[in-house]
Scaffold this motif. Structure first.
Motif, PDB file in Angstrom:
ATOM      1  N   LEU A   1     -10.055   1.622  -8.592  1.00 34.00           N
ATOM      2  CA  LEU A   1      -9.634   2.966  -8.205  1.00 34.00           C
ATOM      3  C   LEU A   1      -8.451   2.929  -7.244  1.00 34.00           C
ATOM      4  N   VAL A   2      -8.374   1.853  -6.443  1.00 34.58           N
ATOM      5  CA  VAL A   2      -7.264   1.711  -5.497  1.00 34.58           C
ATOM      6  C   VAL A   2      -5.999   1.230  -6.202  1.00 34.58           C
ATOM      7  N   ALA A   3      -6.141   0.460  -7.286  1.00 34.54           N
ATOM      8  CA  ALA A   3      -4.998  -0.161  -7.966  1.00 34.54           C
ATOM      9  C   ALA A   3      -3.884   0.819  -8.326  1.00 34.54           C
ATOM     10  N   PRO A   4      -4.167   2.043  -8.814  1.00 38.79           N
ATOM     11  CA  PRO A   4      -3.071   2.960  -9.133  1.00 38.79           C
ATOM     12  C   PRO A   4      -2.219   3.359  -7.934  1.00 38.79           C
ATOM     13  N   PHE A   5      -2.711   3.156  -6.723  1.00 37.96           N
ATOM     14  CA  PHE A   5      -1.925   3.481  -5.527  1.00 37.96           C
ATOM     15  C   PHE A   5      -0.913   2.392  -5.193  1.00 37.96           C
ATOM     16  N   GLY A   6      -0.917   1.269  -5.959  1.00 33.62           N
ATOM     17  CA  GLY A   6       0.096   0.238  -5.794  1.00 33.62           C
ATOM     18  C   GLY A   6      -0.432  -1.058  -5.203  1.00 33.62           C
ATOM     19  N   ALA A   7       0.359  -2.154  -5.375  1.00 31.95           N
ATOM     20  CA  ALA A   7      -0.034  -3.473  -4.876  1.00 31.95           C
ATOM     21  C   ALA A   7      -0.235  -3.490  -3.360  1.00 31.95           C
ATOM     22  N   PRO A   8       0.629  -2.815  -2.560  1.00 32.05           N
ATOM     23  CA  PRO A   8       0.372  -2.808  -1.106  1.00 32.05           C
ATOM     24  C   PRO A   8      -0.975  -2.181  -0.741  1.00 32.05           C
ATOM     25  N   ALA A   9      -1.390  -1.145  -1.480  1.00 31.59           N
ATOM     26  CA  ALA A   9      -2.690  -0.525  -1.206  1.00 31.59           C
ATOM     27  C   ALA A   9      -3.824  -1.500  -1.521  1.00 31.59           C
ATOM     28  N   VAL A  10      -3.702  -2.229  -2.645  1.00 26.53           N
ATOM     29  CA  VAL A  10      -4.722  -3.227  -2.994  1.00 26.53           C
ATOM     30  C   VAL A  10      -4.741  -4.339  -1.956  1.00 26.53           C
ATOM     31  N   ALA A  11      -3.559  -4.810  -1.556  1.00 26.33           N
ATOM     32  CA  ALA A  11      -3.491  -5.865  -0.542  1.00 26.33           C
ATOM     33  C   ALA A  11      -4.087  -5.384   0.776  1.00 26.33           C
ATOM     34  N   GLY A  12      -3.764  -4.134   1.169  1.00 26.48           N
ATOM     35  CA  GLY A  12      -4.316  -3.588   2.409  1.00 26.48           C
ATOM     36  C   GLY A  12      -5.817  -3.443   2.336  1.00 26.48           C
ATOM     37  N   PHE A  13      -6.320  -3.026   1.183  1.00 17.55           N
ATOM     38  CA  PHE A  13      -7.757  -2.909   0.979  1.00 17.55           C
ATOM     39  C   PHE A  13      -8.420  -4.279   1.114  1.00 17.55           C
ATOM     40  N   GLY A  14      -7.801  -5.305   0.529  1.00 14.27           N
ATOM     41  CA  GLY A  14      -8.347  -6.658   0.629  1.00 14.27           C
ATOM     42  C   GLY A  14      -8.338  -7.182   2.055  1.00 14.27           C
ATOM     43  N   VAL A  15      -7.249  -6.943   2.774  1.00 14.46           N
ATOM     44  CA  VAL A  15      -7.173  -7.374   4.171  1.00 14.46           C
ATOM     45  C   VAL A  15      -8.239  -6.669   5.004  1.00 14.46           C
ATOM     46  N   ALA A  16      -8.369  -5.356   4.814  1.00 19.35           N
ATOM     47  CA  ALA A  16      -9.322  -4.571   5.608  1.00 19.35           C
ATOM     48  C   ALA A  16     -10.759  -5.006   5.361  1.00 19.35           C
TER      49      ALA A  16
ATOM     50  N   LEU B   1     -12.035  -1.204  16.093  1.00 21.15           N
ATOM     51  CA  LEU B   1     -11.190  -1.261  14.899  1.00 21.15           C
ATOM     52  C   LEU B   1     -10.332  -0.009  14.756  1.00 21.15           C
ATOM     53  N   ALA B   2     -10.819   1.119  15.240  1.00 27.30           N
ATOM     54  CA  ALA B   2      -9.986   2.325  15.228  1.00 27.30           C
ATOM     55  C   ALA B   2      -8.769   2.138  16.121  1.00 27.30           C
ATOM     56  N   LEU B   3      -8.936   1.421  17.228  1.00 23.53           N
ATOM     57  CA  LEU B   3      -7.838   1.219  18.180  1.00 23.53           C
ATOM     58  C   LEU B   3      -6.894   0.097  17.758  1.00 23.53           C
ATOM     59  N   PHE B   4      -7.441  -0.987  17.192  1.00 19.53           N
ATOM     60  CA  PHE B   4      -6.629  -2.183  16.969  1.00 19.53           C
ATOM     61  C   PHE B   4      -6.551  -2.610  15.503  1.00 19.53           C
ATOM     62  N   GLY B   5      -6.969  -1.752  14.580  1.00 25.15           N
ATOM     63  CA  GLY B   5      -6.963  -2.113  13.170  1.00 25.15           C
ATOM     64  C   GLY B   5      -5.588  -2.471  12.641  1.00 25.15           C
ATOM     65  N   ALA B   6      -4.574  -1.694  12.996  1.00 27.51           N
ATOM     66  CA  ALA B   6      -3.218  -1.949  12.493  1.00 27.51           C
ATOM     67  C   ALA B   6      -2.697  -3.299  12.977  1.00 27.51           C
ATOM     68  N   GLN B   7      -2.943  -3.610  14.256  1.00 27.80           N
ATOM     69  CA  GLN B   7      -2.476  -4.888  14.792  1.00 27.80           C
ATOM     70  C   GLN B   7      -3.153  -6.056  14.089  1.00 27.80           C
ATOM     71  N   LEU B   8      -4.447  -5.935  13.827  1.00 22.21           N
ATOM     72  CA  LEU B   8      -5.158  -7.002  13.123  1.00 22.21           C
ATOM     73  C   LEU B   8      -4.634  -7.167  11.698  1.00 22.21           C
ATOM     74  N   ALA B   9      -4.397  -6.061  11.015  1.00 23.93           N
ATOM     75  CA  ALA B   9      -3.905  -6.131   9.635  1.00 23.93           C
ATOM     76  C   ALA B   9      -2.538  -6.784   9.564  1.00 23.93           C
ATOM     77  N   SER B  10      -1.692  -6.543  10.559  1.00 28.82           N
ATOM     78  CA  SER B  10      -0.327  -7.093  10.543  1.00 28.82           C
ATOM     79  C   SER B  10      -0.323  -8.613  10.668  1.00 28.82           C
ATOM     80  N   VAL B  11      -1.420  -9.207  11.135  1.00 29.54           N
ATOM     81  CA  VAL B  11      -1.509 -10.661  11.210  1.00 29.54           C
ATOM     82  C   VAL B  11      -1.489 -11.269   9.808  1.00 29.54           C
ATOM     83  N   PHE B  12      -2.051 -10.542   8.830  1.00 33.56           N
ATOM     84  CA  PHE B  12      -2.151 -11.054   7.467  1.00 33.56           C
ATOM     85  C   PHE B  12      -0.930 -10.706   6.621  1.00 33.56           C
ATOM     86  N   ASP B  13      -0.337  -9.540   6.837  1.00 38.58           N
ATOM     87  CA  ASP B  13       0.813  -9.099   6.046  1.00 38.58           C
ATOM     88  C   ASP B  13       1.581  -8.076   6.882  1.00 38.58           C
ATOM     89  N   SER B  14       2.850  -8.341   7.106  1.00 43.38           N
ATOM     90  CA  SER B  14       3.643  -7.465   7.971  1.00 43.38           C
ATOM     91  C   SER B  14       4.257  -6.286   7.215  1.00 43.38           C
TER      92      SER B  14
END
Length: 469
Positions: A272-287, A343-356
């Motif tokens: 269901l996430v795939a139609p939103f694009g590869a970055p959305a799938v990658a972000g979903f996997g990282v999260a 995670l609400a406060l620092f989720g973006a910073q954690l995600a950027s460790v895996f993909d900028s």
């Protein structure tokens, strides 16, 4: 052989003393073990992320499939652990050895079948999950090696549950930590290359995991043979293997189904996430990998619950099982709310460790802002499932997981993807976990209020037919 017998039967000690203390003693060492197992996936994600968004998205597609197969191993381990824990104080040495050995053989036979099926279905399976042709080529490079290494994952996981059922949580954790350390050391060498070792990319990540788990397999077998005296190095007779299989699979099959439900639902949501694009799938996997790290203490608690509930249920100490439920619920609420805030406060910073890449980070941060709100509810659900499996009520656990995943999560995510967008897909996870937690609490309370007499306990009578040669 009398000394090993005395040692093992002394492990049926969880029926006395502080319930909270036993849960802590059995769960805290497992934090490191589960952290080690999850770190293999997280480490792969980190290093593969250095290759770019496309390889990271390919790895994200494999995650629900890998977790589904791992759930099979976990289910087999739960089945073995449940039967052994309930029989620890009464079964003979020969019966415990026979059950353990037969369980390892059974796990090997089952995993061979899964390897064959997995290798034959890579392309159509990932096409169904929404991966394009180029993406499927990357995925196939990874999954062929991963499937061939499946025995190194499944058999040690079953062996670790045997050790844990005997009341030892430290050794399984040490074995799991070793596999993680080996994987961390091998990942950069095989993914990026070093000296005579060529860069293998995604294939290197799969090979590193397989080699690390192979070393863990050898160590696990050594512990079971030399320390626990629980392996007979002879191929089992058909009658004994059949009897052991009946006892183990009575719990293992529903437990495997229960644990497969969540990754299968994630696979559907990935589509269901795939139609939103590869970055959305990658972000979903990282999260989801960050989420798995945040849930480690609760997952460790479920591992600690199994032997404590199993031994007390076998001894008709259901008032202590009720205490387990109360302690588990309190911990899930406190830990879940704390992780939601962090995670609400620092989720973006954690995600950027895996993909900028900003789009990937944005998708991951959105998930980590919405879904952790329901960590407490999901934690209560899996703790109640652990209690039900340990008490020999695996079908009830499967019903709870199916209700959450396919009665609530998938339908809500599908509707959300059509009507509202990506945020609604993630919100479906939170809503389904909270609603399922209410049902889980009711089922857990019912378990300890309406305790069946020993002679009516599902599956206990099956073990009586498992004897020595």
């Amino acid at each position: 052989m009398s000394q090993p017998s005395a040692n093992r039967h002394n492990h049926a000690r969880l029926t006395e003393g502080s319930v909270s203390g036993h849960l802590a003693a059995m769960s805290i060492p497992m934090i490191w073990g589960i952290l080690a197992v999850i770190s293999i996936n997280v480490t792969d994600t980190f290093f593969v992320g250095q290759l770019g968004t496309e390889p990271l998205a390919a790895l994200a597609f494999t995650f629900p499939v890998v977790m589904t197969v791992m759930s099979l191993a976990l289910g087999l381990g739960i089945g073995v652990g449940s039967v052994l824990a309930r029989q620890m104080a009464t079964a003979s040495d020969a019966r415990l050895r026979r059950l353990t050995t037969d369980s390892l053989v059974l796990a090997l036979l089952i995993v061979i079948g899964f390897v064959v099926v997995g290798l034959l279905t890579i392309d159509p399976l990932f096409a169904a999950l929404g991966a394009g042709p180029d993406m499927r080529e990357r995925i196939a490079d990874y999954m062929v090696i991963w499937y061939l290494g499946m025995p190194f994952l499944v058999v040690p996981m079953v062996g670790n549950n045997v050790i844990r059922a005997c009341g030892d949580a430290r050794l399984p954790s040490m074995l799991m930590v070793w596999a993680a350390i080996a994987n961390i050391g091998l990942d950069p060498i095989l993914i990026f290359g070093l000296g005579p070792v060529p860069a293998m990319g995604l294939e290197g990540a799969a090979l590193a995991s397989a080699l690390a788990r192979a070393s863990s397999l050898l160590l696990t077998l050594a512990v079971l043979h030399y320390r626990m005296h629980l392996i007979e190095w002879a191929w089992p007779q058909w009658a004994h293997l059949k009897a052991s299989a009946r006892a183990v699979l009575h719990v293992a099959l529903p437990a495997a189904a229960t644990n497969m439900v969540n990754p299968i639902s994630i696979a559907v949501v990935t589509a269901l996430v795939a139609p939103f694009g590869a970055p959305a799938v990658a972000g979903f996997g990282v999260a989801t990998r960050i989420e798995s790290l945040a849930m480690i203490p609760i997952l460790a608690l479920t591992a600690g619950i199994a032997p404590v509930v199993g031994q007390n249920w076998g001894a008709d100490r259901t008032e202590r099982v009720a205490r387990v439920l109360a302690v588990a619920a309190g911990f899930c609420v406190v830990w879940g709310l704390a992780m939601a805030a962090l995670l609400a406060l620092f989720g973006a910073q954690l995600a950027s460790v895996f993909d900028s890449q900003p789009e990937t980070v944005e998708a991951a941060a959105l998930y980590l802002w919405i879904v952790p709100i329901s960590f407490a509810g999901y934690g209560l659900l899996i703790c109640v499932n652990a209690m039900l499996n340990a008490a020999g009520r695996p079908l009830s656990a499967t019903t709870l997981s199916l209700t959450r995943a396919f009665g609530l999560y998938v339908p809500l995510a599908w509707i959300g993807s059509l009507v509202f967008g990506l945020w609604a897909v993630f919100a479906a996870a939170s809503v389904s976990s909270v609603l399922a937690a209410v049902f889980a609490w009711w089922r857990g309370r019912r378990l300890v209020r309406i305790a069946a007499p020993r002679g009516d306990r599902d599956g206990d009578e099956l073990v009586e037919s498992v004897g020595p040669h």
